[in-house]
Design an enzyme around this catalytic site. Structure first.
Site, PDB file in Angstrom:
ATOM      1  N   HIS A  41       0.877  -1.183   0.000  1.00  0.00           N
ATOM      2  CA  HIS A  41       0.000   0.000   0.000  1.00  0.00           C
ATOM      3  C   HIS A  41       0.904   1.220   0.000  1.00  0.00           C
ATOM      4  O   HIS A  41       1.775   1.359   0.874  1.00  0.00           O
ATOM      5  CB  HIS A  41      -0.881  -0.042   1.254  1.00  0.00           C
ATOM      6  CG  HIS A  41      -1.836   1.073   1.408  1.00  0.00           C
ATOM      7  ND1 HIS A  41      -3.054   1.113   0.766  1.00  0.00           N
ATOM      8  CD2 HIS A  41      -1.750   2.199   2.155  1.00  0.00           C
ATOM      9  CE1 HIS A  41      -3.689   2.222   1.135  1.00  0.00           C
ATOM     10  NE2 HIS A  41      -2.924   2.895   1.970  1.00  0.00           N
ATOM     11  N   ASP A  43       1.310   5.094   0.244  1.00  0.00           N
ATOM     12  CA  ASP A  43       0.630   6.308   0.729  1.00  0.00           C
ATOM     13  C   ASP A  43       1.275   7.560   0.164  1.00  0.00           C
ATOM     14  O   ASP A  43       2.308   8.007   0.649  1.00  0.00           O
ATOM     15  CB  ASP A  43       0.690   6.346   2.259  1.00  0.00           C
ATOM     16  CG  ASP A  43      -0.271   5.359   2.876  1.00  0.00           C
ATOM     17  OD1 ASP A  43       0.150   4.564   3.739  1.00  0.00           O
ATOM     18  OD2 ASP A  43      -1.455   5.385   2.481  1.00  0.00           O
ATOM     19  N   HIS A  74      -2.603   4.874  -2.635  1.00  0.00           N
ATOM     20  CA  HIS A  74      -3.621   5.662  -1.920  1.00  0.00           C
ATOM     21  C   HIS A  74      -3.217   7.121  -2.058  1.00  0.00           C
ATOM     22  O   HIS A  74      -2.249   7.554  -1.423  1.00  0.00           O
ATOM     23  CB  HIS A  74      -3.642   5.195  -0.457  1.00  0.00           C
ATOM     24  CG  HIS A  74      -4.505   6.012   0.425  1.00  0.00           C
ATOM     25  ND1 HIS A  74      -4.422   5.942   1.801  1.00  0.00           N
ATOM     26  CD2 HIS A  74      -5.472   6.918   0.160  1.00  0.00           C
ATOM     27  CE1 HIS A  74      -5.308   6.762   2.334  1.00  0.00           C
ATOM     28  NE2 HIS A  74      -5.949   7.376   1.366  1.00  0.00           N
ATOM     29  N   ASP A 180      -8.118   1.064   6.438  1.00  0.00           N
ATOM     30  CA  ASP A 180      -6.772   1.644   6.499  1.00  0.00           C
ATOM     31  C   ASP A 180      -6.621   2.576   7.694  1.00  0.00           C
ATOM     32  O   ASP A 180      -7.243   3.633   7.753  1.00  0.00           O
ATOM     33  CB  ASP A 180      -6.561   2.444   5.200  1.00  0.00           C
ATOM     34  CG  ASP A 180      -5.181   3.010   5.063  1.00  0.00           C
ATOM     35  OD1 ASP A 180      -4.976   3.812   4.133  1.00  0.00           O
ATOM     36  OD2 ASP A 180      -4.294   2.678   5.875  1.00  0.00           O
TER      37      ASP A 180
END
Ligand code: DX5
Ligand code: ZN
Length: 223
Positions: A41, A43, A74, A180
Site C-alpha cells: 500500500h 501512501d 492511496h 486503512d
C-alpha cells in the site's frame, strides 16, 4: 506474495510502506513480502490534502523492479487526475482517490480507469458514507479510512466500522472493501467482522522487529 489481490476472496494484508525505514526501502519491502504481506500500500501525500508529505512517482518507479507485488496507491492529494498518470507509469496498479477532493467522482474514476489500472474511492472518518454511493458502481475497491489520514501509528477509530458494514452490503462480488489506519492484532478482527476484505497495516508490521511473526499473528486474528 505476488498475486493480484483481486483474484483472491481470502483476506489480504497490505503493508503500508509509509512506516518503512526509507533508508533501506528495498530491503524493507523484501522483508515484509517474504514475511507474508500480500501486497504493498503506497501512501502518496502532498502536504496539502493532508499535513504531511511522503513520496511520489520517483519512489514508485524505483521500487517497481524490486518486486512483482501488487502496488495499491492511496492518493492523499488534492489533484489525483494530475498525478495518476505518472503513478501508473511508475508502476501503480490500483489508484484510490479521496471523495473529498473531487467535484465529479464518477468522471474522475472514469478518467483513472482509462489509464489501464484499477480504481478505488476512499473517504475520511468524518465523511458520511452517503457521499460515495453515486460512484460505487464505478470503482473496483472502496477504502474506508479508520484514522484521519496523514500519518501512520494512529489509533483505530471503531466509529468507522458501521460505514464499512453499510458499504459491504452494496458491493458486487468482484469489488473489494479495504480498511486503512490503526489496524493491529487487537483491532483487525473488528474490521474483518464488518466485512473488510483488504487490511492496510503500517506500524503494526514495520515497527516490529520480527515482521513475519507480526503478519502471522494478524493472520490468526483473521482466520
Ligand atoms: C494514513 C495512511 C495509512 C497508514 C497506516 O494516512 O493512509 O495507510 O500508513 O499506518 P498504520 O497501520 O500505522 O495506521
Ligand atoms: Zn493509506
Amino acid at each position: 506474495m505476488t498475486t493480484d489481490p483481486f483474484n483472491s476472496i481470502t483476506p489480504q494484508i497490505a503493508a503500508s510502506i509509509l512506516s518503512a525505514d526509507f533508508s533501506r526501502l528495498g530491503a524493507e519491502i523484501e522483508n515484509v513480502l517474504t514475511g507474508g504481506a500480500d501486497f504493498l500500500h503506497l501512501d502518496v501525500m502532498d502536504g496539502n490534502f493532508v499535513p504531511n508529505i511522503s513520496f511520489g512517482p520517483p519512489i514508485i518507479r524505483n521500487i517497481r523492479p524490486a518486486t512483482a507485488a501488487y502496488f495499491d496507491a492511496h492518493l492523499m492529494i488534492v489533484d489525483p487526475l494530475r498525478y495518476a498518470p505518472a503513478m501508473v507509469k511508475a508502476g501503480a496498479q490500483n489508484i484510490t482517490f479521496h471523495i473529498e477532493v473531487v467535484e465529479d467522482a464518477v468522471k474522475t474514476a472514469g478518467e483513472i480507469r482509462k489509464l489501464g489500472c484499477r480504481v478505488g474511492i476512499t473517504l475520511n472518518p468524518a465523511t458520511p458514507v452517503e457521499r460515495i454511493w453515486a460512484v460505487l458502481d464505478h470503482v473496483d475497491v472502496v477504502l474506508v479510512m479508520s484514522v484521519v489520514p496523514g500519518f501512520g501509528g494512529q489509533h483505530f477509530m471503531p466509529a468507522t466500522l458501521p460505514k464499512a458494514e453499510a458499504i459491504k452490503k452494496r458491493l458486487r462480488a468482484d469489488q473489494r472493501l479495504e480498511m486503512d489506519g490503526g489496524l493491529h492484532a487487537d483491532t483487525i478482527r473488528m474490521a474483518r467482522d464488518a466485512g473488510v476484505d483488504w487490511f492496510v497495516v503500517g506500524s503494526a508490521i514495520f515497527d516490529k522487529p520480527d515482521r513475519a511473526a507480526a503478519i502471522a499473528e494478524l493472520r490468526t486474528k483473521l482466520s
